[in-house]
Design an enzyme around this catalytic site. Sequence first.
Site, PDB file in Angstrom:
ATOM      1  N   ALA A  20     -17.090-129.184 -43.167  1.00  0.00           N
ATOM      2  CA  ALA A  20     -16.401-130.437 -42.852  1.00  0.00           C
ATOM      3  C   ALA A  20     -15.395-130.347 -41.714  1.00  0.00           C
ATOM      4  CB  ALA A  20     -15.694-130.942 -44.110  1.00  0.00           C
ATOM      5  N   SER A  76     -13.569-115.233 -53.154  1.00  0.00           N
ATOM      6  CA  SER A  76     -12.674-115.608 -54.254  1.00  0.00           C
ATOM      7  C   SER A  76     -12.874-117.048 -54.707  1.00  0.00           C
ATOM      8  CB  SER A  76     -11.214-115.391 -53.837  1.00  0.00           C
ATOM      9  OG  SER A  76     -10.994-114.037 -53.523  1.00  0.00           O
ATOM     10  N   ASP A 125      -8.086-107.161 -53.494  1.00  0.00           N
ATOM     11  CA  ASP A 125      -8.683-107.954 -52.421  1.00  0.00           C
ATOM     12  C   ASP A 125      -7.778-108.022 -51.198  1.00  0.00           C
ATOM     13  OD1 ASP A 125     -10.774-109.589 -51.365  1.00  0.00           O
ATOM     14  OD2 ASP A 125      -9.476-111.325 -51.646  1.00  0.00           O
ATOM     15  N   HIS A 130      -8.471-106.051 -47.644  1.00  0.00           N
ATOM     16  CA  HIS A 130      -8.740-106.698 -46.353  1.00  0.00           C
ATOM     17  C   HIS A 130      -8.022-106.028 -45.186  1.00  0.00           C
ATOM     18  CE1 HIS A 130     -11.330-109.925 -47.477  1.00  0.00           C
ATOM     19  NE2 HIS A 130     -10.473-110.488 -48.307  1.00  0.00           N
ATOM     20  N   ASP A 138     -13.920-111.115 -59.446  1.00  0.00           N
ATOM     21  CA  ASP A 138     -14.626-112.243 -58.827  1.00  0.00           C
ATOM     22  C   ASP A 138     -15.600-111.815 -57.745  1.00  0.00           C
ATOM     23  OD1 ASP A 138     -12.543-111.352 -57.252  1.00  0.00           O
ATOM     24  OD2 ASP A 138     -11.850-113.354 -56.667  1.00  0.00           O
ATOM     25  N   ARG A 151     -11.002-129.261 -33.898  1.00  0.00           N
ATOM     26  CA  ARG A 151     -10.345-129.709 -35.135  1.00  0.00           C
ATOM     27  C   ARG A 151      -8.825-129.753 -34.990  1.00  0.00           C
ATOM     28  NH1 ARG A 151     -11.216-124.363 -39.022  1.00  0.00           N
ATOM     29  NH2 ARG A 151      -9.943-122.946 -37.771  1.00  0.00           N
TER      30      ARG A 151
END
Length: 513
Positions: free
Chosen positions: A264, A65, A402, A406, A443, A194
Site C-alpha cells: 500500500a 515477527s 531478534d 539483526h 515466531d 511516498r
Amino acid sequence: MAIAVNRPLMLMILDGFGLGPEGEGNAISQGRLPNYRRLLAGYPHTRLRASGEAVGLPAGQMGNSEVGHLNIGAGRIVYQELTRISKAIRDGSFFSNAALVGAVRAAREHGGALHLMGLVSDGGVHSHLDHLYALLDLAKREGLERVYIHAFLDGRDVPPASAAGYLEQVEDECRQKGIGAIATIMGRYYAMDRDRRWERTARAYRALVAGEGHQASSPSEAIRASYERDITDEFVEPAVITRDGRPLATVREGDSVVFFNFRADRARQLTRAFVDRDFDAFERPGGRLDIQFVCLTQYDVTIPAPVAFPPQVLQNVLGEVIAGAGLKQLRIAETEKYAHVTFFFNGGVEEPFPGEDRLLIPSPKVATYDQKPSMSAREVTDAVLERLDKYDFIVLNFANPDMVGHTGDLAAAIAAVETVDECIGRIVQAMAERRAPLLLTADHGNAEEMREPDGEPHTAHTSNLVPFILVDDRYRGASLREGALEDVAPTVLDILHIQQPAEMTGKSLIVKG
C-alpha cells in the site's frame, strides 16, 4: 479425564529464536543457556514451521515477527496479500473477482481501454509479475482488445539496471497471449513516491494522462536512452511510447485502471491523484477523470475506489476467545515488540478485547542493540512476575534474539540469548510455584544463524523451524506432534479446556492417547 488448570497460563514468545545447526555462527548453541536446555531435557517439546507457506507466505520465504504473531494469535494460516492473490489465480477465483471483472467490463461497455499500472520486477515486495499476467488473461477472457501496461521500474528490490530484462519478459507475455502493450515506462522514484514529493507524482500522472515526457518508439529504446544519460531504473524519467509521433495510449474518460501493486504505502499518492475529488497537491490536466479505478489491495481506508482484495477480517482469534470465556489476559513486551503482542496477535485489531490489559516496557535508547544486548528483558521479567496472580492468560515477548540478531554481532547475540535464558529461569520458577503451565515458543528464526557461509555477518531472519516446549509437570509424559505456528492457539485452548472455534484451522500439538 481433563487435567485441572492452575492460572495463569503463560505463552512466552522468544523473538527470532530458531533451531539451526550447531556451529560457530549459532548464538543459541554457543551461549550458556542452562534453563532452556533443562526445559528441553525435562518437558515435552517439538518443532514448528514458522516460514513460507506454513504462515501464509510464498514457499521458501523467511518468516517475520508480524506474520509470526498474526499466525500464532489467529490459530490458522493467515495468507499475506501476495500469497492470497497468487492463490486466487491458482484456484480461479481471481477471474471472477467483482472489482477486477467490473473494471474490465466497464472499459468494454464504454468503448474504453484497460490500463494496468504497477511495478514491473520480480522483487516480490510491492508487486508480482504473475498478477499482471493474470490481469492480461482476464481481459482476454472478457473480450477486451485495448489493454495497455504502464510499467514502473524498480532498481531497489532488484539490481539497479535490470529493467530491460523485465520489460522483455512482459512484451513476450503480451505477444504469446495476443493482448497488451507497454505504453509508458518510468522509475518508481516518480510513480511510487511516498514522501509527499508531489512534484514527482505529478510527472508520473502527466505522463499517464497527458502523454507528457520523453518519447520513444519502444520500451527498450526508452531504457537505452535513459542509461546513456546515466539514469538507472529507479530514477528513469517518465517516457511515453509513441506510434507515428503520438502516444500509444493515455488514460482517458471511460477507461478503466487497475493498479496492480499489492503493497500500500507507495501506491497511495498516485492513486489519490486519480480518484480524490478534492485533490489539491497539483493541478490535474483536465481535472478529475471519469474512470473506473481499482486498487489491487486496500491502499488506505479513505481512498474512494473499489478494492479487489480487501483486508481479511479474522474472527475468533485467540484473544477474542479468551475474552469470550470471561478470562483476564495480559500482553507484555518492550517497545520493539509491543505491537506484535497486541495489534498483530489480535489479528490486526488495535482495540483490546474485554479483560485484556497491556503493558509496554520501554526499550533502551541506544543506536543499535549490540550496545545493550540485555535490552529490557529483565525489566519485562520484573513486571510480569509482579502481575502473575492477576491474570488467567499472559502473552510475553522477549525481543533480544531478534533485535540483537539483526546487528550481525555474534558476541552480542550470545549475550542477548544468555540474558533471556536468565529471565526464563526466573519465570519458570515462579510458574512452578503456582503449578501453572508455561508454553515456550518463537515466531521465526534469526539468532541461530549469525554468519554467512563466507564468514560475513548474517543479519536477516531465517526459514528455520522454531521450538515449542510445554512446561507443566502434569504433562511430563505427554507427546507432542510437529506442527506450525497456527497450532499454538489451539494448544492453549486445549490446555484451558476451552472449545476451539471453527475459524481456527490449526490443531492442538498435544497427542491424545
